[in-house]
Design an enzyme around this catalytic site. Structure first.
Site, PDB file in Angstrom:
ATOM      1  N   ASP A   1       0.827  -1.208   0.000  1.00  0.00           N
ATOM      2  CA  ASP A   1       0.000   0.000   0.000  1.00  0.00           C
ATOM      3  C   ASP A   1       0.861   1.259   0.000  1.00  0.00           C
ATOM      4  O   ASP A   1       0.665   2.153   0.817  1.00  0.00           O
ATOM      5  CB  ASP A   1      -0.942  -0.022   1.215  1.00  0.00           C
TER       6      ASP A   1
ATOM      7  N   ASP B   1      -1.290  -2.842  -3.980  1.00  0.00           N
ATOM      8  CA  ASP B   1      -1.636  -1.416  -3.980  1.00  0.00           C
ATOM      9  C   ASP B   1      -0.379  -0.586  -4.237  1.00  0.00           C
ATOM     10  O   ASP B   1       0.304  -0.139  -3.313  1.00  0.00           O
ATOM     11  CB  ASP B   1      -2.342  -0.974  -2.687  1.00  0.00           C
TER      12      ASP B   1
ATOM     13  N   HIS C   1      -3.196  -9.703  -0.888  1.00  0.00           N
ATOM     14  CA  HIS C   1      -3.470  -8.317  -0.520  1.00  0.00           C
ATOM     15  C   HIS C   1      -4.422  -8.187   0.675  1.00  0.00           C
ATOM     16  O   HIS C   1      -4.180  -7.447   1.607  1.00  0.00           O
ATOM     17  CB  HIS C   1      -4.019  -7.541  -1.714  1.00  0.00           C
TER      18      HIS C   1
ATOM     19  N   HIS D   1     -11.977  -2.939   6.276  1.00  0.00           N
ATOM     20  CA  HIS D   1     -11.900  -4.124   5.410  1.00  0.00           C
ATOM     21  C   HIS D   1     -12.154  -5.397   6.206  1.00  0.00           C
ATOM     22  O   HIS D   1     -11.583  -6.444   5.921  1.00  0.00           O
ATOM     23  CB  HIS D   1     -10.536  -4.207   4.723  1.00  0.00           C
TER      24      HIS D   1
ATOM     25  N   HIS E   1      -3.503  -3.980   2.528  1.00  0.00           N
ATOM     26  CA  HIS E   1      -4.888  -3.537   2.451  1.00  0.00           C
ATOM     27  C   HIS E   1      -5.330  -2.713   3.653  1.00  0.00           C
ATOM     28  O   HIS E   1      -5.862  -1.619   3.499  1.00  0.00           O
ATOM     29  CB  HIS E   1      -5.798  -4.750   2.260  1.00  0.00           C
TER      30      HIS E   1
END
Ligand SMILES: *[C@@H]1O[C@H](CO)[C@@H](O)[C@H](O)[C@H]1NC(C)=O
Ligand SMILES: *[C@@H]1O[C@H](CO)[C@@H](O)[C@H](O)[C@H]1NC(C)=O
Ligand SMILES: *[C@@H]1O[C@H](CO)[C@@H](O)[C@H](O)[C@H]1NC(C)=O
Ligand SMILES: [Fe+2]
Length: 436
Positions: free
Chosen positions: A126, A155, A277, A287, A314
Site C-alpha cells: 500500500d 496497492d 493483498h 476491510h 490492504h
C-alpha cells in the site's frame, strides 16, 4: 503520452554473489512514527517524479524475478516516443534505451536456491506516492539490514484515486520507485488499487495498467494468469495469490494452488511464504472480513502444508496473529472460533506504506485472542523493548517437525507499520550471530 513498455527476460549466468555478512539486528526499530492524519500525494513536479533527461530516455525502469528459481530477471521500462528498445546488456550491469539516450543500472544476482542460504526481504504494501510513501522508501533504503528483494503486498500507485484513473500517476509512481526497483527485484502482488475496472469511462478490462506495466514470471510456475504465481528465492518459496481474482473451487487460481502446494520441497526451501493483498485475520474496523471467503477456501491447505507466514496489506496498519486456524467449522457444528494451531501460519498485515488514505487506527475491542499484536508504532516499540533483542515478531517459528529449524531473526521494523525486514537464517546462522 504515447508510452510503450518494453520487457525483456535477462538470463543471469554470473555466479551468485552472496553477501556473507549477515546482520542480525534483532529488535532494531527506528523511532519514526507515521502521523495518523491523511497525507497528500507529492505534486507532479516533485523531484522524485522527474523525467530522466535525454530524448526518449527510458524511465520507470523496474526489475523482478524472471523465472522460477532466480536465474533470470525481467527488466521493464517505458519510453515516451519510440517503442521500447532492445536490451544490450551484461549480466549484472544492464543498460536500457537505444541510440539517443541510454541509462545504466545494476543488480546483484541472487544466491542459488537452498536451505541454508540467508536472505533479507523487505516487506512493503500500500505504498502510493505521498510524502509518507517517500519516507517509507527512504527508510527501506537506509535500513541497516539491507533488504535484497522487496515482497510487495499490493496497492502500488493509487492512480485510481484520480479522475479517470489518471495514468500519469502510474508513470510518476514508476519514476518514484525506480531508485529501488531498478536495482533489486520487487515481487508483485495485485491489490484492489490495481483493478482499474471503470466501465463508466469505457474501461471494462480489469488490471490493465498494472499488467501492462508490471510483468511477473507466472508461466514459469505453470500459472495461467499473472495474478497468482510462485518464485523460489534463497531459502524461501514464495507463493503470490490474488484476492481479486476468482478463487472458488474449480477456478484457475484454485486449481493452480491445489497443484502448487505439493510441489514445495521443504528440504530445498524450508520457508514457505504466501503473499496476498486482503488479510484473512484482521481485527481492525477496516476491510473487516473482506478476506474471509478466500480464507474459507484455502486455509485448510495452509495448515496441511504448514505455511510459515502469510503477509497481506490492504489494512493500513500493522497486525500479527498467533498461530491459529479456523478450519473446523462446517456450518452445523458451531466450531467457528480460531484455535491455536502449531501447523498454522502466522498472519502479518503490513499494509501501510504511506498512501494518502492515512493510517487505520480503529480496532475492534476487545482484541480477539487470535491477534497477537496490533497497534500504532509507539505501542509496537514498547512491545519490542519488552520482548528484548530476540525480536521474534513472528512468534516462535520453531517447527520441530521441519527438517530445518528456522527462526526469523531481526524482524527489524521501521515503526512497525511502514515496512518490515525479514531475515531468513537457520539455527546455526542464528547462533553464530548471537541471536539465540
Ligand atoms: C523524497 O525522498 C528523497 C530521499 O530522502 C529526497 O531526496 C527527496 O527530496 C524527497 N522528495 C520529496 C518530494 O519529498
Ligand atoms: C528436495 O530437495 C532436496 C534438497 O535440495 C533434494 O535432495 C531432494 O531430491 C528433493 N526432493 C524432491 C522430491 O525433489
Ligand atoms: C470505529 O469503528 C466502529 C465500527 O465500524 C464505529 O462504530 C466507530 O464509530 C468507529 N470509531 C471511530 C472513532 O471512528
Ligand atoms: Fe487495498
Amino acid at each position: 503520452m504515447r508510452a510503450s513498455g518494453a520487457t525483456l527476460v535477462l538470463a543471469v549466468v554470473a555466479a551468485a554473489v552472496l553477501n556473507a555478512a549477515v546482520l542480525c539486528s534483532g529488535g532494531f526499530t527506528s523511532s519514526f512514527v507515521r502521523k495518523v492524519e491523511k497525507t497528500v500525494d507529492m505534486p507532479l513536479d516533485s523531484d522524485v517524479f522527474e523525467v530522466p533527461p535525454g530524448y526518449n530516455a527510458p524511465q520507470q525502469v523496474h526489475i523482478t524475478q524472471g523465472d522460477h528459481i532466480g536465474k533470470a530477471v525481467i527488466v521493464s521500462w517505458v519510453t515516451v516516443d519510440e517503442p521500447g528498445s532492445k536490451l544490450m546488456t551484461l549480466n549484472i550491469y544492464y543498460e536500457v534505451g537505444i541510440g539517443h539516450t541510454t541509462r545504466t543500472f545494476w543488480f546483484t544476482t541472487p544466491p542459488a536456491v537452498g536451505p541454508d542460504v540467508p536472505y533479507t526481504f523487505g516487506l512493503i504494501g500500500d505504498l502510493g506516492q505521498s510524502y509518507d510513501s517517500n519516507r517509507t522508501l527512504t527508510h527501506y533504503e537506509r535500513n541497516p539490514a539491507k533488504g535484497q528483494t522487496v515482497l510487495f503486498v499490493g496497492d502500488l500507485s493509487y492512480a485510481d484515486n484520480y479522475p479517470n484513473h489518471d495514468n500519469v500517476r502510474w508513470d510518476t509512481w514508476g519514476r518514484f520507485v525506480e531508485r529501488s526497483v531498478a536495482y533489486q527485484p520487487w515481487i508483485w502482488t495485485a491489490g484492489n488499487h490495481e483493478i482499474d475496472f471503470a466501465p463508466d469511462i469505457g474501461e471494462t478490462k480489469p488490471f490493465k495498467p498494472y499488467t501492462h506495466r508490471y510483468r511477473v514470471p507466472y508461466k514459469a510456475s505453470d500459472s495461467t494468469a499473472p495474478f497468482w504465481y510462485s518464485v523460489k528465492r534463497a531459502s524461501a518459496y514464495i507463493i503470490v495469490l490474488s484476492s481479486y481474482s476468482a478463487y472458488g473451487k474449480y477456478t484457475p487460481q484454485y486449481k493452480w494452488l491445489e497443484d502448487e502446494l505439493p510441489k514445495v520441497n521443504r528440504s530445498e526451501t524450508p520457508w514457505l511464504i504466501v503473499l496476498m493483498h486482503s488479510p484473512w485475520y484482521n481485527s481492525y474496523n477496516y476491510h473487516y472480513m473482506e478476506g474471509e471467503t478466500m480464507r474459507v477456501m484455502y486455509e485448510p491447505w495452509f495448515v496441511q502444508y504448514k505455511v510459515d507466514v502469510v503477509f497481506a496489506g490492504h489494512v493500513h496498519a500493522y497486525e500479527r496473529s498467533e498461530r491459529v486456524s479456523n478450519i473446523a467449522y462446517n456450518i452445523v457444528n458451531g466450531i467457528c472460533s480460531p484455535v491455536s494451531d502449531q501447523s498454522a501460519p502466522v498472519y502479518i498485515t503490513i499494509g501501510d506504506g504511506g498512501n494518502l488514505e492515512g493510517l487505520a487506527t480503529n480496532m475492534s475491542e476487545p482484541q480477539p485472542k487470535y491477534s497477537a499484536f496490533r497497534g500504532p508504532a509507539s505501542a509496537m516499540q514498547r512491545s519490542l523493548s519488552r520482548t528484548g533483542p530476540m525480536l521474534t515478531t513472528v512468534g516462535t517459528v520453531t517447527r520441530m517437525d521441519m527438517p530445518y529449524k528456522l527462526i526469523p531473526c531481526g524482524f527489524s521494523t521501521d515503526s512497525g507499520i511502514l515496512l518490515m525486514i525479514l531475515q531468513l537464517l537457520n539455527l546455526e546462522q542464528l547462533q553464530s550471530n548471537g541471536c539465540i
